[in-house]
Write an enzyme that holds these catalytic residues in place. Structure first.
Site, PDB file in Angstrom:
ATOM      1  N   SER A   1       0.803  -1.220   0.000  1.00 40.81           N
ATOM      2  CA  SER A   1       0.000   0.000   0.000  1.00 40.81           C
ATOM      3  C   SER A   1       0.838   1.272   0.000  1.00 40.81           C
ATOM      4  CB  SER A   1      -0.951   0.006   1.198  1.00 40.81           C
ATOM      5  OG  SER A   1      -0.249  -0.222   2.403  1.00 40.81           O
TER       6      SER A   1
ATOM      7  N   ASP B   1      -3.414   6.002  11.889  1.00 44.54           N
ATOM      8  CA  ASP B   1      -2.527   5.473  10.849  1.00 44.54           C
ATOM      9  C   ASP B   1      -1.265   6.322  10.791  1.00 44.54           C
ATOM     10  OD1 ASP B   1      -1.224   4.546   8.625  1.00 44.54           O
ATOM     11  OD2 ASP B   1      -2.914   4.774   7.253  1.00 44.54           O
TER      12      ASP B   1
ATOM     13  N   HIS C   1       0.927   5.152   6.556  1.00 40.83           N
ATOM     14  CA  HIS C   1       0.676   5.725   5.237  1.00 40.83           C
ATOM     15  C   HIS C   1       0.779   7.245   5.309  1.00 40.83           C
ATOM     16  CE1 HIS C   1      -1.324   1.742   5.254  1.00 40.83           C
ATOM     17  NE2 HIS C   1      -0.738   1.659   4.074  1.00 40.83           N
TER      18      HIS C   1
END
Length: 342
Positions: free
Chosen positions: A102, A319, A322
């Site tokens: 990702s 998060d 990311h």
């Protein structure tokens, strides 16, 4: 690309872009500075920002993180401005593929937004093969591969095969390839997508993950040497992207994380020791001239403020792995662009 090549490609890129260059310029050393003209695109106008990266849409209140530009070290050592139309012209008729986890997806979405902003009225179509910029006959796609090497279902369970890249048959026809892996290697428990690791003829329940990562990259290097034509294809490796879950790594208390961070680490130095995986990547990439390393680890470590944190559209837990878009991955793509115009 060899280490010397990584240090000098910006000098050539600057000449091509009409900029000035300082001897010894290293595009991956430097610091973050405020840039009033940033961000490079409006996320509300880009149809390619996934909700997990769309921090503006999901309520991030501070906007300072959108305003930082990477300034490479050395007087006159300036990155070229990203010219999306020029890049599409260079890629006319080509297939570009991001292969990885990702973090590759983060960079892929960023590139699509940068190109869309450069040609907002251009004809664009989306299909299983990727996003196609019709006016330039350029297709850009993302291929999910957490480990680059294969996971195969067998009688004993799911086996991570460190010596096998059968998935590579889906990559060989791309003209430009940008690879990445590491994010999934430390995973354990329910989030671990394999049950056993196989090295050669030996099947193990587990092994040191950094050692396994190194062996897998060795297999990938063999695949590149056997399948890539350097006269017609370009290969890049996206360096290790860091996370910011532990504040002690940048000089704050252990309980701190990326949550609430609004500024980068000041200066050009990150207090924590270099990641072992980063050193493995650098060592391997300096030995394979077919691959250009996008050495983004340090400049990304400095951006403790650039993660979605609590402002992601897909998960309840903060998060800190990311990155928001617009944001840091735009700089990764500027560095990719600088290398391409070499």
């Amino acid at each position: 690309m060899a280490t010397g090549g990584r240090l000098c490609f910006l000098l050539v890129a600057l000449a091509a872009a009409g900029g000035s260059a300082a001897e010894g310029c290293d595009p991956y050393a430097g610091s973050w500075v405020v840039e009033a003209s940033y961000p490079l695109y409006d996320p509300a106008k880009c149809p390619f920002v996934r909700k997990e990266f769309d921090c503006v849409r999901y309520g991030r209140p501070d906007k300072g993180y959108l305003k930082y530009r990477w300034e490479a070290a050395g007087g006159g050592c300036e990155l070229p401005e990203f010219d999306g139309l020029h890049l599409l012209g260079r890629w006319r008729g080509k297939r570009v593929m991001f292969v990885g986890d990702s973090l590759s997806l983060n960079m892929y979405d960023s590139l699509l937004c940068l190109l869309h902003a450069a040609d907002p009225r251009g004809r664009i179509s989306s299909a299983a093969a990727g996003v196609r910029f019709e006016d330039f006959n350029v297709t850009i796609s993302y291929y999910l591969s957490h480990y680059l090497v294969d996971i195969v279902s067998e009688k004993i369970g799911r086996v991570l095969k460190l010596d096998s890249i059968k998935g590579g048959r889906d990559w060989v026809n791309a003209d430009v390839l940008i690879f990445n892996t590491w994010h999934w290697w430390p995973r354990r428990g329910l989030s671990q997508p394999w049950d056993y690791i196989q090295v050669g003829g030996v099947v193990l329940k587990d092994m040191d993950r950094t050692v396994a990562f190194s062996k897998a990259l060795g297999t990938w290097v063999k695949w590149v040497r056997s399948n890539i034509d350097p006269n017609t294809q370009k290969v890049f490796y996206q360096g290790v992207s860091p996370s910011h879950y532990h504040g002690n790594e940048w000089g704050e208390s252990i309980g701190k994380s990326c949550v609430g961070q609004t500024e980068p680490v000041k200066g050009s130095y990150y207090p924590n020791e270099p990641l072992p995986q980063e050193e493995i990547v650098k060592d391997i990439m300096t030995k394979i001239p077919l691959v250009s390393l996008l050495d983004i680890t340090l400049l990304s470590q400095l951006r403790k403020d650039a993660h979605p944190s609590k402002y992601s559209g897909i998960q309840a837990n903060p998060d800190c792995s990311h990155w928001c878009l617009p944001g840091l991955p735009d700089t990764w793509n500027i560095l990719l662009y600088a290398s391409i115009i070499n």
